[in-house]
Every structure is written in structure tokens, then in C-alpha cells.
Scaffold this motif. Structure first.
Motif, short mmCIF file in Angstrom:
data_model
loop_
_atom_site.label_atom_id
_atom_site.label_comp_id
_atom_site.label_asym_id
_atom_site.label_seq_id
_atom_site.Cartn_x
_atom_site.Cartn_y
_atom_site.Cartn_z
N ARG A 179 0.90 -1.25 0.02
CA ARG A 179 -0.07 0.02 -0.20
C ARG A 179 0.98 1.26 0.07
O ARG A 179 2.04 1.15 0.60
CB ARG A 179 -1.07 -0.10 1.30
CG ARG A 179 -0.34 0.22 2.59
CD ARG A 179 -1.28 0.22 3.74
NE ARG A 179 -0.52 0.22 4.93
CZ ARG A 179 -0.33 -0.72 5.91
NH1 ARG A 179 -1.11 -1.46 5.59
NH2 ARG A 179 0.37 -0.53 7.05
N THR A 185 -3.85 7.11 -4.34
CA THR A 185 -3.90 5.95 -3.17
C THR A 185 -3.56 4.94 -4.09
O THR A 185 -4.00 4.65 -5.30
CB THR A 185 -5.24 5.95 -3.13
OG1 THR A 185 -5.62 7.10 -2.20
CG2 THR A 185 -5.33 4.65 -1.83
N SER A 239 4.96 -0.75 2.06
CA SER A 239 4.17 0.46 2.08
C SER A 239 5.42 1.43 1.59
O SER A 239 6.61 1.46 1.98
CB SER A 239 3.79 0.96 3.58
OG SER A 239 4.94 1.08 4.54
N GLY A 268 -8.40 13.90 17.29
CA GLY A 268 -7.92 13.13 16.20
C GLY A 268 -6.80 13.89 15.29
O GLY A 268 -6.53 14.96 15.56
N GLN A 292 -5.86 14.35 11.28
CA GLN A 292 -6.52 14.05 9.77
C GLN A 292 -5.37 14.69 9.02
O GLN A 292 -4.89 15.80 8.97
CB GLN A 292 -7.69 14.59 9.57
CG GLN A 292 -8.86 14.33 10.34
CD GLN A 292 -10.16 15.10 10.39
OE1 GLN A 292 -10.79 15.28 9.47
NE2 GLN A 292 -10.53 16.21 11.32
N GLU A 298 -9.21 11.69 0.43
CA GLU A 298 -8.30 10.43 0.96
C GLU A 298 -7.54 11.04 2.36
O GLU A 298 -7.01 12.40 2.45
CB GLU A 298 -7.25 9.91 0.10
CG GLU A 298 -6.56 8.70 0.49
CD GLU A 298 -7.76 7.44 0.66
OE1 GLU A 298 -7.90 7.40 1.89
OE2 GLU A 298 -7.98 6.98 -0.33
N ASN A 299 -7.71 10.40 3.32
CA ASN A 299 -7.00 10.84 4.70
C ASN A 299 -5.95 9.72 4.76
O ASN A 299 -6.10 8.56 4.81
CB ASN A 299 -8.08 10.44 5.88
CG ASN A 299 -7.49 10.69 7.03
OD1 ASN A 299 -6.25 11.30 7.13
ND2 ASN A 299 -8.04 10.89 8.03
N VAL A 304 -3.57 9.23 7.01
CA VAL A 304 -3.50 8.67 8.11
C VAL A 304 -4.01 7.11 8.13
O VAL A 304 -3.87 6.19 8.85
CB VAL A 304 -4.36 9.44 9.35
CG1 VAL A 304 -4.32 8.72 10.65
CG2 VAL A 304 -3.50 10.76 9.62
N ASN A 305 -5.18 7.05 7.55
CA ASN A 305 -5.96 5.70 7.32
C ASN A 305 -5.38 4.62 6.75
O ASN A 305 -5.21 3.58 6.72
CB ASN A 305 -7.32 5.96 6.75
CG ASN A 305 -8.30 6.70 7.47
OD1 ASN A 305 -8.17 6.82 8.73
ND2 ASN A 305 -9.31 7.33 6.87
N ILE A 306 -4.41 5.32 5.55
CA ILE A 306 -3.24 4.36 4.78
C ILE A 306 -2.09 3.97 5.46
O ILE A 306 -1.66 2.54 5.15
CB ILE A 306 -2.83 5.34 3.52
CG1 ILE A 306 -4.24 5.60 2.52
CG2 ILE A 306 -2.03 4.31 2.54
CD1 ILE A 306 -3.93 6.61 1.72
N PRO A 344 -1.51 3.46 9.10
CA PRO A 344 -1.82 3.39 10.64
C PRO A 344 -0.65 2.92 11.40
O PRO A 344 0.14 2.37 10.88
CB PRO A 344 -2.99 2.30 10.60
CG PRO A 344 -2.60 1.53 9.40
CD PRO A 344 -2.20 2.34 8.45
N ARG A 345 -0.62 3.49 12.62
CA ARG A 345 0.38 3.11 13.31
C ARG A 345 0.36 1.67 13.96
O ARG A 345 -0.59 1.24 14.05
CB ARG A 345 0.61 4.42 14.50
CG ARG A 345 1.23 5.46 14.05
CD ARG A 345 1.80 6.30 14.98
NE ARG A 345 2.46 7.63 14.39
CZ ARG A 345 1.93 8.73 14.65
NH1 ARG A 345 0.77 8.87 15.18
NH2 ARG A 345 2.61 9.79 14.08
#
Length: 248
Positions: free
Chosen positions: A39, A62, A107, A220, A222, A240-241, A243-245, A247-248
Motif C-alpha cells: 500500500r 492511493t 508500504s 484526532g 487528519q 483521502e485521509n 492517516v488511514n493508509i 496506520p501506526r
């Protein structure tokens, strides 16, 4: 029968010759195959992916792939990423013939200059919403970022950032809980009291969560990418966010 045998033998020899290049098989036998997941995100450009020097696909914005990788030789496969139209290798990684090594997705994040293995963003702060913006817009679309209610009254909005240029990050804004029941983020034409897209506040709306004193408390992070699209007159933003792609 003898003539038939000679014809069949000739065809086999011809096919075998066609599958060789300078004595090496062009269509190589598959040694093994295993799962491959990766990703990433490509900012403001297009990247090309190569496996052992062979181009497989292109990435823009993305970028996800969930599938399999085939090995036709001993040893790893070399994956490379290059900017489209440029032979310079921006990122390389050996994909080992080891099923266990594919459990963790590969990634990458391309910031327009270099490729990194992850995208960095700040830790959450309780009670404070942190929002970054990136507008993948034409060069003639600078904007002001504002928020307001659903009335569409351009004279009652509040400003978050002014004169934001396309293809430049607005770094993470720290926003405390705001007064209001329902507040939304919009774009105005830079320096003007006009909504960015056709002076229409619904078309100029951005998907972003704002903290409210009587609602969502914040806390949060973003990182919001917006791409302007105009598909035969149907205008809007792809969102697209990041942070969602990543994640920690």
C-alpha cells in the motif's frame, strides 16, 4: 506417417526456438508463487513499478495491491519505483522467496521528491483536532479554507487558512473545540467572498471533521488530500485521509 512425424517435429522445434532468446528461455518456468501486499500514496505525480526491470503497473495517489508474486528464478525479485518518464530509481526493495516475509505489507509514500517507507504525522493531542490539507488542483485554483454552518452565507464564515496554493501542504492546524452545533469546511476563491467551485457552497464542501464544544470533542489527526475532478461537467473532490493508509 513418416511425413506427419516430420511435420510435428518441425513444429515443436519451431515453438522451442520461439521461446528462446540468445539461448535463454523467454517464457520461464514458475519456481514458486506467494502472497504480496503493498500500500502506498503518490503525491502529485505518477510512479512506475518494476520487477526485475519489467514494468508492471503505475501508481497515482492511493495505491493498493493485494495479490501474488511469481518467482521464475532462484533468489529474490528486485522491486523498483521510478517517476514516470525518468529512469532514476527512487526506491528499491528485494522481495524474498519466503512466505513469512509477505505477512507485513510493503508500504511507501512519495512526497513529490523522494520515496519513504511510511508517512509521518503527529501524535494525537486530547481535546485538539490536528488537520493538514493538500489540494491536488490546477495551478490557477488557489483557495481560502473556511468553516461555517449549512446556510451557505459566505459572509459568516471563519477562516482556517488563506491563499493556499495548489500542490502545497497546509501543515497540521491545531483546532480546539469550536462554538456551534454543526460546522462544515468549505473552500473560497483566494481573497474573494466566492465559493471555489461555481460559487456553490455544496460543490465547495470538504470532508473534514471539526471539533465542537457541544459535540465531537476533538483529539484526532487528519491528513486530508483533495483532488479536483471535473467529469463532463460533474465537479467535486476526491478525498483521502493519509492517516488511514498508514496506520501506526
Amino acid at each position: 506417417m513418416k511425413r506427419y512425424y516430420m511435420i510435428v517435429t518441425g513444429i515443436i522445434i519451431l515453438l522451442m526456438s520461439a521461446c528462446k532468446k540468445e539461448g535463454e528461455l523467454v517464457i520461464k518456468p514458475i519456481r514458486s508463487a506467494q502472497t504480496l501486499n503493498f500500500r502506498g500514496f503518490v503525491l502529485g505525480d505518477t510512479l512506475e513499478q518494476y520487477f526485475d526491470g519489467r514494468k508492471l503497473r503505475e501508481f497515482y495517489a492511493t495505491s493498493f495491491y493485494n495479490g501474488r508474486i511469481v518467482f521464475d528464478k532462484e533468489g529474490p525479485v528486485l522491486m523498483e519505483l521510478k517517476r514516470k518518464g525518468d529512469n532514476k530509481v527512487l526506491y528499491s526493495k528485494n522481495i524474498e522467496q519466503d512466505a513469512a516475509a509477505t505477512d507485513k505489507p510493503v508500504s511507501f509514500y512519495y512526497d513529490g521528491v523522494e520515496v519513504k517507507e511510511k508517512y509521518s504525522y503527529p501524535e494525537a493531542i486530547p481535546g485538539i483536532e490536528q488537520i493538514a490539507f493538500y489540494f491536488d488542483f490546477p495551478s490557477d485554483m488557489p483557495a481560502d479554507i473556511v468553516y461555517g454552518d449549512a446556510s451557505g452565507d459566505v459572509n459568516s464564515v471563519q477562516y482556517l487558512a488563506r491563499n493556499v496554493q495548489p500542490k502545497q501542504w497546509v501543515d497540521f492546524l491545531k483546532i480546539p473545540p469550536l462554538d456551534g452545533q454543526e460546522l462544515y469546511v468549505f473552500l473560497l476563491k483566494a481573497g474573494k467572498k466566492e465559493f471555489l467551485i461555481d460559487n456553490n457552497f455544496e460543490l465547495s464542501y470538504l470532508q473534514a471533521n471539526l471539533p465542537l464544544k457541544d459535540g465531537y470533542p476533538g483529539g484526532g489527526v487528519q491528513s486530508l488530500y483533495f483532488r479536483y475532478v471535473d467529469n463532463n461537467g460533474t465537479k467535486g473532490f476526491q478525498t483521502e485521509n493519509l492517516v488511514n493508509i498508514f496506520p501506526r
